[in-house]
Design a protein around this motif. Structure first.
Motif, PDB file in Angstrom:
ATOM      1  N   THR A  17      35.014  10.657 -13.016  1.00 51.43           N
ATOM      2  CA  THR A  17      33.627  10.227 -13.056  1.00 51.43           C
ATOM      3  C   THR A  17      33.276   9.738 -14.448  1.00 51.43           C
ATOM      4  OG1 THR A  17      33.501  12.416 -12.080  1.00 51.43           O
ATOM      5  CG2 THR A  17      31.601  10.967 -11.797  1.00 51.43           C
ATOM      6  N   MET A  18      33.776  10.461 -15.460  1.00 49.55           N
ATOM      7  CA  MET A  18      33.444  10.067 -16.824  1.00 49.55           C
ATOM      8  C   MET A  18      34.080   8.727 -17.183  1.00 49.55           C
ATOM      9  SD  MET A  18      33.221  13.689 -18.822  1.00 49.55           S
ATOM     10  CE  MET A  18      33.519  12.985 -20.391  1.00 49.55           C
ATOM     11  N   VAL A  19      35.335   8.551 -16.772  1.00 51.85           N
ATOM     12  CA  VAL A  19      36.000   7.276 -17.048  1.00 51.85           C
ATOM     13  C   VAL A  19      35.201   6.133 -16.412  1.00 51.85           C
ATOM     14  CG1 VAL A  19      38.043   5.897 -16.519  1.00 51.85           C
ATOM     15  CG2 VAL A  19      38.301   8.257 -17.303  1.00 51.85           C
ATOM     16  N   GLU A  20      34.793   6.372 -15.152  1.00 49.06           N
ATOM     17  CA  GLU A  20      34.042   5.328 -14.452  1.00 49.06           C
ATOM     18  C   GLU A  20      32.741   4.999 -15.161  1.00 49.06           C
ATOM     19  OE1 GLU A  20      33.697   5.489  -9.955  1.00 49.06           O
ATOM     20  OE2 GLU A  20      35.145   7.046 -10.424  1.00 49.06           O
ATOM     21  N   ARG A  21      32.010   6.093 -15.571  1.00 46.95           N
ATOM     22  CA  ARG A  21      30.721   5.874 -16.242  1.00 46.95           C
ATOM     23  C   ARG A  21      30.918   5.107 -17.533  1.00 46.95           C
ATOM     24  NH1 ARG A  21      28.079  11.615 -15.358  1.00 46.95           N
ATOM     25  NH2 ARG A  21      27.533  11.373 -13.164  1.00 46.95           N
ATOM     26  N   GLY A  22      31.980   5.499 -18.265  1.00 43.25           N
ATOM     27  CA  GLY A  22      32.255   4.839 -19.540  1.00 43.25           C
ATOM     28  C   GLY A  22      32.482   3.358 -19.358  1.00 43.25           C
ATOM     29  N   LEU A  23      33.282   3.022 -18.368  1.00 42.25           N
ATOM     30  CA  LEU A  23      33.591   1.613 -18.135  1.00 42.25           C
ATOM     31  C   LEU A  23      32.354   0.864 -17.667  1.00 42.25           C
ATOM     32  CD1 LEU A  23      37.079   1.878 -16.450  1.00 42.25           C
ATOM     33  CD2 LEU A  23      36.558   0.828 -18.633  1.00 42.25           C
ATOM     34  N   VAL A  26      30.150  -0.400 -20.336  1.00 39.21           N
ATOM     35  CA  VAL A  26      30.565  -1.635 -21.015  1.00 39.21           C
ATOM     36  C   VAL A  26      30.450  -2.829 -20.073  1.00 39.21           C
ATOM     37  CG1 VAL A  26      32.223  -2.378 -22.756  1.00 39.21           C
ATOM     38  CG2 VAL A  26      32.405  -0.072 -21.818  1.00 39.21           C
ATOM     39  N   GLY A  27      30.102  -2.571 -18.831  1.00 38.74           N
ATOM     40  CA  GLY A  27      29.921  -3.671 -17.893  1.00 38.74           C
ATOM     41  C   GLY A  27      31.175  -4.005 -17.119  1.00 38.74           C
ATOM     42  N   ILE A  28      32.144  -3.068 -17.093  1.00 39.29           N
ATOM     43  CA  ILE A  28      33.370  -3.330 -16.338  1.00 39.29           C
ATOM     44  C   ILE A  28      33.372  -2.430 -15.108  1.00 39.29           C
ATOM     45  CG2 ILE A  28      35.890  -3.279 -16.384  1.00 39.29           C
ATOM     46  CD1 ILE A  28      35.713  -3.619 -19.405  1.00 39.29           C
ATOM     47  N   SER A  29      33.450  -3.015 -13.945  1.00 43.82           N
ATOM     48  CA  SER A  29      33.523  -2.181 -12.749  1.00 43.82           C
ATOM     49  C   SER A  29      34.986  -1.922 -12.426  1.00 43.82           C
ATOM     50  CB  SER A  29      32.846  -2.884 -11.583  1.00 43.82           C
ATOM     51  OG  SER A  29      33.612  -3.991 -11.184  1.00 43.82           O
ATOM     52  N   GLY A  30      35.240  -0.824 -11.708  1.00 42.03           N
ATOM     53  CA  GLY A  30      36.609  -0.487 -11.335  1.00 42.03           C
ATOM     54  C   GLY A  30      37.240  -1.601 -10.531  1.00 42.03           C
ATOM     55  N   LYS A  31      36.430  -2.205  -9.654  1.00 39.78           N
ATOM     56  CA  LYS A  31      36.923  -3.269  -8.799  1.00 39.78           C
ATOM     57  C   LYS A  31      37.477  -4.425  -9.639  1.00 39.78           C
ATOM     58  CE  LYS A  31      35.221  -6.526  -5.388  1.00 39.78           C
ATOM     59  NZ  LYS A  31      34.173  -6.919  -4.465  1.00 39.78           N
ATOM     60  N   MET A  32      36.724  -4.749 -10.703  1.00 39.32           N
ATOM     61  CA  MET A  32      37.145  -5.837 -11.559  1.00 39.32           C
ATOM     62  C   MET A  32      38.509  -5.540 -12.195  1.00 39.32           C
ATOM     63  SD  MET A  32      33.977  -7.356 -13.555  1.00 39.32           S
ATOM     64  CE  MET A  32      34.387  -7.594 -15.255  1.00 39.32           C
TER      65      MET A  32
END
Lengths: 316, 269
Positions: A17-23, A26-32
């Motif tokens: 969850t933290m990794v996801e929030r961090g990204l 910065v405006g980077i989604s996991g999908k991207m």
């Protein structure tokens, strides 16, 4: 997970969850990220190289490092000069070697594919009809060579076909004089059929094993002879398998290098070998690049389009 | 249906054709004479010679390292690519990505090898990286074509996957990344294993691409074998082939037995 205790939920893993929030911050989604990683890798190491090949095919050989002329040159006055040479492409059409090599590759690949189909089909059919406990053993026997080294299997054939090889020794037992097999087109056909046979059998098997036995019985009940049943029921139904298997043999056979160079003779012309010699023996990188571009246009792109059309038909 | 004689005989002949050269290769690896085709007595001296050949051993070790690393890179990137293609139905460039990832499957090795070499030379000229060619450039080259195979294998597994499992996990509040690692990954694990093994084998087997992109002092095992075989017979290659065939046969046999057992005792649900 057997039970889920509502009152004591398992501890949540916070890291992800933290990794996801961090990204996300910065405006980077996991999908991207998931899309970008393979896309960038393929662009840099697959698409760009093809563009580089095209560029270098428009230069000429020269001595030095790298051994080809620059396409873009700057002089002191700041003029940028773009020099494109079409000599390599002109040479492909005027020198008979190249046209002959393309035609001969297609011919050799086509004939070998037909022979592979004629040998592979009965094998695939026999495996598909075999009793259950035999089937997995037979399939394993087909898959086994597929996992062993391709190069070593070609080498095994040289031991078989050389002048004092196994076949000629067997013939000698019956008093038959030795037959020259190595370094002929015949050896190349044997080589392609031998190494690519599993690629033909597996898709055919996958198709034939699904064949409904009731259809065959119906055909027999209506008085059709076995051959008739085969031609009008089995074969049309197994067409997707035939096409898939033939493509898996034909496509790699066209660009084959190892088989013609180990089994073929000096007169065996195949385009993969011509490209190799152009590069390694003549160190003419631009010419090799032009051969590659022509190969892409004449052979690879039509095959890709054909496959796409076929996929579209299958999806319907 | 009446069982004819044609199919069993044709199949038997086909298997003889597939196995006779391999069996003769194995038999002659135990031959005493240097002549690979004339039997002169049992001997294991070629195995000794093989194990004492530093060039062969060095090349084998290099090839194993390259195969393991490029199969792993291919596994990660290929799985991401498969997830992108199967799970994200629409995004810009989806068709291009789908076409590009499968293109190496139909691309002749000579073209892939030449293209990557020209790229590396051009990159070295303009960017200064990669400096020279060797293990690194072979790994990059292999990861590209192995990735295509991993993507195909994982893609077909993901397509068959029951979406409701992932949806259930999402409904229970798991994040997409957690769903992937806790639910999707364990289910597609067999496909990942076969994808990795496929990549490993293909990398270990590649002669053409490696010949283009390797540099001095970084000859892979197929390159060493090819140069030896080109000069004529060499019994130590027979010995090497026998070892490789033995390992592969054990592996395939193990996998088949594992599958058969899995079928005999259906997993407890």
């Amino acid at each position: 997970m057997s039970s889920f205790d509502i009152d004591n939920p398992p501890p949540r893993r916070r890291t992800w969850t933290m990794v996801e929030r961090g990204l996300a911050a910065v405006g980077i989604s996991g999908k991207m990220l998931v899309i970008a990683a393979p896309a960038i890798w393929l662009t840099v190491f697959f698409l760009v190289p093809l563009a580089v090949v095209f560029g270098i095919s428009l230069s000429v050989k020269q001595f030095g490092r790298p051994p080809y002329s620059d396409l873009i040159t700057f002089d002191e006055e700041g003029t940028v000069q773009l020099t494109l040479h079409l000599t390599n492409y002109l040479r492909l059409f005027t020198d008979n070697l190249y046209v002959a090599a393309y035609l001969s590759s297609i011919r050799i690949a086509f004939i070998s594919t037909v022979i592979t189909l004629l040998i592979g089909y009965p094998m695939a059919y026999a495996i598909a009809r075999a009793p259950d406990r035999w089937r997995s053993i037979l399939l394993m026997l087909v898959i086994l060579p597929f996992w062993t080294s391709f190069l070593l299997r070609v080498y095994a054939l040289t031991g078989f076909m050389r002048p004092n090889g196994v076949i000629n020794q067997l013939l000698g037992v019956f008093g038959i004089p030795p037959v020259v097999m190595m370094q002929t087109d015949f050896a190349v056909y044997v080589g392609i059929v031998y190494t690519y046979l599993p690629f033909m059998i597996l898709p055919l098997y996958t198709n034939l094993v699904k064949l409904d036995g009731a259809l065959l019985e119906a055909s027999a009940d209506l008085g059709a002879r076995p051959w008739r049943t085969f031609l009008s029921v089995t074969m049309p139904l197994s067409m997707p398998g035939i096409i898939a298997g033939s493509m898996l043999v034909f496509i790699p056979a066209i660009g084959e290098f190892v088989i013609p160079s180990l089994l073929g003779g000096p007169s065996t012309l195949m385009i993969g070998r011509v490209l190799w010699d152009e590069f390694f023996a003549n160190t003419n990188w631009p010419r090799a690049a032009a051969v590659a571009v022509a190969m892409l246009v004449v052979v690879v792109i039509p095959i890709m389009l054909l496959q796409k059309a076929q996929d579209a038909v299958v999806e319907k | 249906m009446r069982r004819g004689w044609f199919l069993p005989i044709a199949a038997a002949l086909g298997f003889v054709f597939l196995y006779a050269p391999i069996i003769s290769l194995v038999v002659f690896s135990f031959n005493e004479s240097r002549l690979v085709t004339v039997w002169s007595g049992f001997s294991t001296k070629w195995y000794g010679e093989l194990l004492a050949d530093p060039q062969m051993l060095g090349a084998a070790w290099l090839s194993l390292q390259i195969a393991a690393i490029s199969a792993t890179i291919a596994l990660v990137l290929g799985t991401l690519c498969a997830v992108a293609l199967v799970r994200f139905r629409r995004f810009r460039g989806r068709t291009v990505l789908a076409g590009t990832v499968s293109a190496p499957l139909v691309m002749p090795d000579v073209i892939t090898g030449l293209a990557l070499l020209l790229l590396f030379v051009a990159m070295e000229g303009t960017l200064g990286w990669p400096a020279g060619r060797g293990m690194l450039t072979i790994i990059i080259a292999h990861s590209v074509f192995c990735m295509a195979y991993v993507t195909v294998v994982v893609q077909s597994r993901l397509t068959d996957l029951d979406l409701s499992l992932e949806e259930a996990a999402m409904d229970l509040g798991a994040s997409p990344v957690r769903v992937f690692f806790d639910i999707t990954l364990p289910i597609i694990a067999p496909a990942l294993v076969s994808g990795w093994l496929l990549g490993f084998t293909l990398s270990l087997d590649d002669l053409v691409i490696a010949s283009f992109v390797s540099g001095p002092g970084s000859s892979t095992l197929p390159m060493v074998i090819f140069s030896k075989v080109r000069l004529g017979v060499s019994p130590d290659v027979n010995a090497l082939a026998t070892i490789i065939i033995g390992i592969v046969a054990l592996g395939v046999l193990g996998a088949t037995l594992f599958q058969l057992r899995g079928r005999a005792q259906p997993a407890k649900g």
